[in-house]
Design a protein around this motif. Structure first.
Motif, PDB file in Angstrom:
ATOM      1  N   GLY A 255     -60.463  -5.563  20.498  1.00  0.00           N
ATOM      2  CA  GLY A 255     -61.424  -4.491  20.241  1.00  0.00           C
ATOM      3  C   GLY A 255     -62.872  -4.927  20.371  1.00  0.00           C
ATOM      4  N   LEU A 256     -63.133  -6.238  20.381  1.00  0.00           N
ATOM      5  CA  LEU A 256     -64.501  -6.751  20.464  1.00  0.00           C
ATOM      6  C   LEU A 256     -64.810  -7.410  21.801  1.00  0.00           C
ATOM      7  N   ILE A 257     -63.812  -7.571  22.659  1.00  0.00           N
ATOM      8  CA  ILE A 257     -64.021  -8.348  23.867  1.00  0.00           C
ATOM      9  C   ILE A 257     -65.029  -7.686  24.802  1.00  0.00           C
ATOM     10  N   GLY A 258     -65.191  -6.364  24.688  1.00  0.00           N
ATOM     11  CA  GLY A 258     -66.167  -5.685  25.525  1.00  0.00           C
ATOM     12  C   GLY A 258     -67.602  -6.042  25.185  1.00  0.00           C
ATOM     13  N   ARG A 259     -67.848  -6.631  23.997  1.00  0.00           N
ATOM     14  CA  ARG A 259     -69.194  -7.019  23.591  1.00  0.00           C
ATOM     15  C   ARG A 259     -69.506  -8.469  23.940  1.00  0.00           C
ATOM     16  N   VAL A 260     -68.553  -9.164  24.544  1.00  0.00           N
ATOM     17  CA  VAL A 260     -68.733 -10.581  24.868  1.00  0.00           C
ATOM     18  C   VAL A 260     -68.698 -10.733  26.384  1.00  0.00           C
ATOM     19  N   ARG A 261     -69.778 -11.230  26.950  1.00  0.00           N
ATOM     20  CA  ARG A 261     -69.871 -11.410  28.389  1.00  0.00           C
ATOM     21  C   ARG A 261     -70.410 -12.809  28.690  1.00  0.00           C
ATOM     22  N   PRO A 262     -69.983 -13.444  29.781  1.00  0.00           N
ATOM     23  CA  PRO A 262     -70.550 -14.748  30.140  1.00  0.00           C
ATOM     24  C   PRO A 262     -72.062 -14.695  30.250  1.00  0.00           C
ATOM     25  N   GLY A 263     -72.716 -15.698  29.683  1.00  0.00           N
ATOM     26  CA  GLY A 263     -74.171 -15.753  29.666  1.00  0.00           C
ATOM     27  C   GLY A 263     -74.797 -15.153  28.431  1.00  0.00           C
ATOM     28  N   THR A 264     -74.007 -14.505  27.564  1.00  0.00           N
ATOM     29  CA  THR A 264     -74.551 -13.870  26.368  1.00  0.00           C
ATOM     30  C   THR A 264     -74.788 -14.916  25.277  1.00  0.00           C
ATOM     31  N   PRO A 265     -76.012 -14.973  24.687  1.00  0.00           N
ATOM     32  CA  PRO A 265     -76.231 -15.893  23.558  1.00  0.00           C
ATOM     33  C   PRO A 265     -75.645 -15.301  22.277  1.00  0.00           C
ATOM     34  N   LEU A 266     -74.889 -16.113  21.539  1.00  0.00           N
ATOM     35  CA  LEU A 266     -74.273 -15.685  20.288  1.00  0.00           C
ATOM     36  C   LEU A 266     -74.474 -16.771  19.237  1.00  0.00           C
ATOM     37  N   SER A 267     -74.439 -16.351  17.968  1.00  0.00           N
ATOM     38  CA  SER A 267     -74.587 -17.291  16.860  1.00  0.00           C
ATOM     39  C   SER A 267     -73.233 -17.888  16.507  1.00  0.00           C
ATOM     40  N   VAL A 268     -73.241 -19.176  16.182  1.00  0.00           N
ATOM     41  CA  VAL A 268     -72.035 -19.903  15.797  1.00  0.00           C
ATOM     42  C   VAL A 268     -72.314 -20.642  14.498  1.00  0.00           C
ATOM     43  N   ILE A 269     -71.398 -20.527  13.543  1.00  0.00           N
ATOM     44  CA  ILE A 269     -71.532 -21.227  12.264  1.00  0.00           C
ATOM     45  C   ILE A 269     -70.463 -22.306  12.193  1.00  0.00           C
ATOM     46  N   ILE A 270     -70.893 -23.540  12.033  1.00  0.00           N
ATOM     47  CA  ILE A 270     -69.990 -24.669  11.810  1.00  0.00           C
ATOM     48  C   ILE A 270     -70.090 -25.000  10.321  1.00  0.00           C
ATOM     49  N   GLY A 271     -69.083 -24.602   9.559  1.00  0.00           N
ATOM     50  CA  GLY A 271     -69.166 -24.689   8.108  1.00  0.00           C
ATOM     51  C   GLY A 271     -69.373 -26.084   7.577  1.00  0.00           C
ATOM     52  N   SER A 272     -68.829 -27.096   8.244  1.00  0.00           N
ATOM     53  CA  SER A 272     -68.961 -28.457   7.739  1.00  0.00           C
ATOM     54  C   SER A 272     -70.359 -29.020   7.954  1.00  0.00           C
ATOM     55  N   LEU A 273     -71.170 -28.380   8.799  1.00  0.00           N
ATOM     56  CA  LEU A 273     -72.541 -28.837   9.004  1.00  0.00           C
ATOM     57  C   LEU A 273     -73.496 -28.144   8.045  1.00  0.00           C
ATOM     58  N   SER A 274     -73.592 -26.833   8.132  1.00  0.00           N
ATOM     59  CA  SER A 274     -74.456 -26.043   7.249  1.00  0.00           C
ATOM     60  C   SER A 274     -74.142 -24.580   7.501  1.00  0.00           C
ATOM     61  N   ASP A 275     -74.688 -23.726   6.640  1.00  0.00           N
ATOM     62  CA  ASP A 275     -74.505 -22.288   6.822  1.00  0.00           C
ATOM     63  C   ASP A 275     -75.481 -21.710   7.834  1.00  0.00           C
ATOM     64  N   ALA A 276     -76.461 -22.508   8.264  1.00  0.00           N
ATOM     65  CA  ALA A 276     -77.413 -22.028   9.262  1.00  0.00           C
ATOM     66  C   ALA A 276     -76.716 -21.952  10.620  1.00  0.00           C
ATOM     67  N   PRO A 277     -76.784 -20.810  11.299  1.00  0.00           N
ATOM     68  CA  PRO A 277     -76.059 -20.665  12.571  1.00  0.00           C
ATOM     69  C   PRO A 277     -76.716 -21.437  13.701  1.00  0.00           C
ATOM     70  N   LEU A 278     -75.892 -21.875  14.639  1.00  0.00           N
ATOM     71  CA  LEU A 278     -76.352 -22.443  15.896  1.00  0.00           C
ATOM     72  C   LEU A 278     -76.345 -21.343  16.953  1.00  0.00           C
ATOM     73  N   THR A 279     -77.131 -21.522  17.981  1.00  0.00           N
ATOM     74  CA  THR A 279     -77.160 -20.555  19.075  1.00  0.00           C
ATOM     75  C   THR A 279     -76.394 -21.134  20.255  1.00  0.00           C
ATOM     76  N   GLY A 280     -75.296 -20.494  20.608  1.00  0.00           N
ATOM     77  CA  GLY A 280     -74.503 -20.909  21.749  1.00  0.00           C
ATOM     78  C   GLY A 280     -74.524 -19.859  22.845  1.00  0.00           C
ATOM     79  N   THR A 281     -74.030 -20.223  24.005  1.00  0.00           N
ATOM     80  CA  THR A 281     -74.000 -19.320  25.156  1.00  0.00           C
ATOM     81  C   THR A 281     -72.564 -19.195  25.655  1.00  0.00           C
ATOM     82  N   VAL A 282     -72.130 -17.963  25.857  1.00  0.00           N
ATOM     83  CA  VAL A 282     -70.773 -17.715  26.348  1.00  0.00           C
ATOM     84  C   VAL A 282     -70.659 -18.260  27.767  1.00  0.00           C
ATOM     85  N   GLU A 283     -69.713 -19.184  27.964  1.00  0.00           N
ATOM     86  CA  GLU A 283     -69.512 -19.781  29.277  1.00  0.00           C
ATOM     87  C   GLU A 283     -68.330 -19.161  30.013  1.00  0.00           C
TER      88      GLU A 283
END
Length: 392
Positions: A255-283
């Motif tokens: 239901g969400l795949i239509g909002r995800v496209r290659p090249g789109t920047p999205l936030s990623v949270i790695i819980g073991s590092l911190s709650d501050a999100p990282l900015t990744g790019t859909v490859e």
């Protein structure tokens, strides 16, 4: 009697003796220190800081869980079956192209290579003998052919008997058969020599596989074998990360795949590092859903961050719109175990209110406090009291 007047503040006291005056002075000092709030001598107490719960329009997201993996991962396997003598890399080791990673026991292969070399020598000798036999057979054939032709000529003129003609013809046929057998012997010896050569070549190649080398620069992620183990094709000995960057492989529901496209920047949270999100790019977005989970695999490239390793758990935040959210300073929330409360001030009264918090938003350059999302307990507009020692 002499009377002495002592004036302290707006009050006037009389003493008839020095001892009486000292006692009154101590009494007044005690009253100043332990004065009741609200009296003229009491010190003014600090009024706790407050803030107003505000309503903000924030992006609304959905989460997709995933795992951090290297962009390029190489499985180090053996090409032959042999015992492991030595492993020269550990988990986390940096390796360069051409470095020896694993050393195998190749003594059996060396024996096979020696046997193959002996086989080549024997086959070469057999080939020489077969060629000599062929040369002799061909010489006999030449003589038998010449004798047969001469007897046939004489037989046609009636000079020799039929029996002599038959003997010459039989000798000719036998010589021809010997030549064919000699030629087959040469072919067989040459084939045996070729097979022995190929066996030696295979043994030499197998000996080269006795040392397993790194095909590229990288880092050892996992070590899955130890010296003494049996290595064979298909068994992973080491896992090598040859790419310098990592990515999150998340499972996104259909239901969400239509909002995800290659090249789109999205936030990623790695819980073991911190709650501050990282900015990744859909490859990459794998264009096929898992029929069991109804999810698509989405690969998001991650920036180089200290402490980020393959195998870590991560969450991909997918924006789906905006929603109204109540925000208050994080310093206003008091936690006892799993219970979260805030003190709401109405006039001169403070009332504790149970709340449920969500995400925390760090203070910006113009902000004063880190803010926390209130999922339930407040509606916005309330005045909350900041906990002592948390005001900035």
């Amino acid at each position: 009697m002499n009377h002495t007047h002592l004036r302290i503040g707006p009050h006037r006291f009389c003493r008839t003796h020095r001892i009486h005056g000292s006692f009154l002075l101590l009494l007044l000092l005690w009253a100043a220190v332990f004065a009741v709030p609200g009296t003229p001598c009491a010190q003014a107490q600090e009024v706790p800081a407050t803030a107003v719960a505000r309503i903000a329009l924030l992006p609304e997201t959905r989460q997709a869980v995933g795992t951090v993996r290297p962009r390029t991962e190489t499985r180090i396997e053996a090409q032959i079956t042999a015992r492991i003598l030595e492993i020269r890399a550990q988990s986390g080791s940096r390796v360069n192209r051409g470095d020896v990673l694993v050393v195998l026991d190749t003594r059996e292969l060396e024996t096979l290579s020696g046997q193959a070399q002996q086989g080549i020598s024997s086959a070469a000798a057999a080939t020489r003998q077969a060629r000599q036999a062929l040369a002799a057979a061909e010489a006999e054939f030449v003589k038998a052919e010449a004798h047969y032709r001469r007897i046939r000529t004489l037989y046609e003129t009636g000079t020799v008997a039929r029996s002599e003609m038959d003997q010459a013809e039989a000798a000719y046929a036998q010589a021809e058969a010997e030549v064919r057998r000699a030629r087959d012997g040469v072919s067989g010896a040459q084939s045996a020599e070729s097979r022995a050569g190929k066996m030696r070549e295979q043994a030499q190649i197998a000996l080269e596989y006795g040392e397993i080398r790194a095909l590229d620069d990288g880092e050892v992620v996992r070590r899955e074998a130890e010296p003494g183990d049996l290595a064979f094709p298909g068994k992973t000995l080491l896992m090598l990360q040859t790419g310098g960057s990592l990515r999150l492989e998340a499972q996104v529901r259909e239901g969400l795949i239509g909002r995800v496209r290659p090249g789109t920047p999205l936030s990623v949270i790695i819980g073991s590092l911190s709650d501050a999100p990282l900015t990744g790019t859909v490859e990459e977005v794998v264009p096929a859903a898992d029929p069991l989970s109804r999810t698509f695999e989405v690969r998001v490239g991650l920036p180089a961050v200290p402490g980020l390793y393959p195998g870590m758990f991560g969450r991909l935040l997918i924006p789906v719109g905006e929603s109204e959210t109540v925000l208050i300073p994080a310093a206003a929330v008091s936690r006892v175990g799993q219970l979260e409360t805030v003190r709401v001030r109405e006039g001169e009264q403070e009332t504790p209110v149970y709340v449920k918090t969500g995400r925390t938003y760090p203070a910006g350059q113009s902000g004063t406090y880190d803010e926390v999302e209130i999922l339930s307990g407040l509606r916005g507009g309330e005045t909350v009291v900041l906990e002592a020692g948390h005001a900035r």
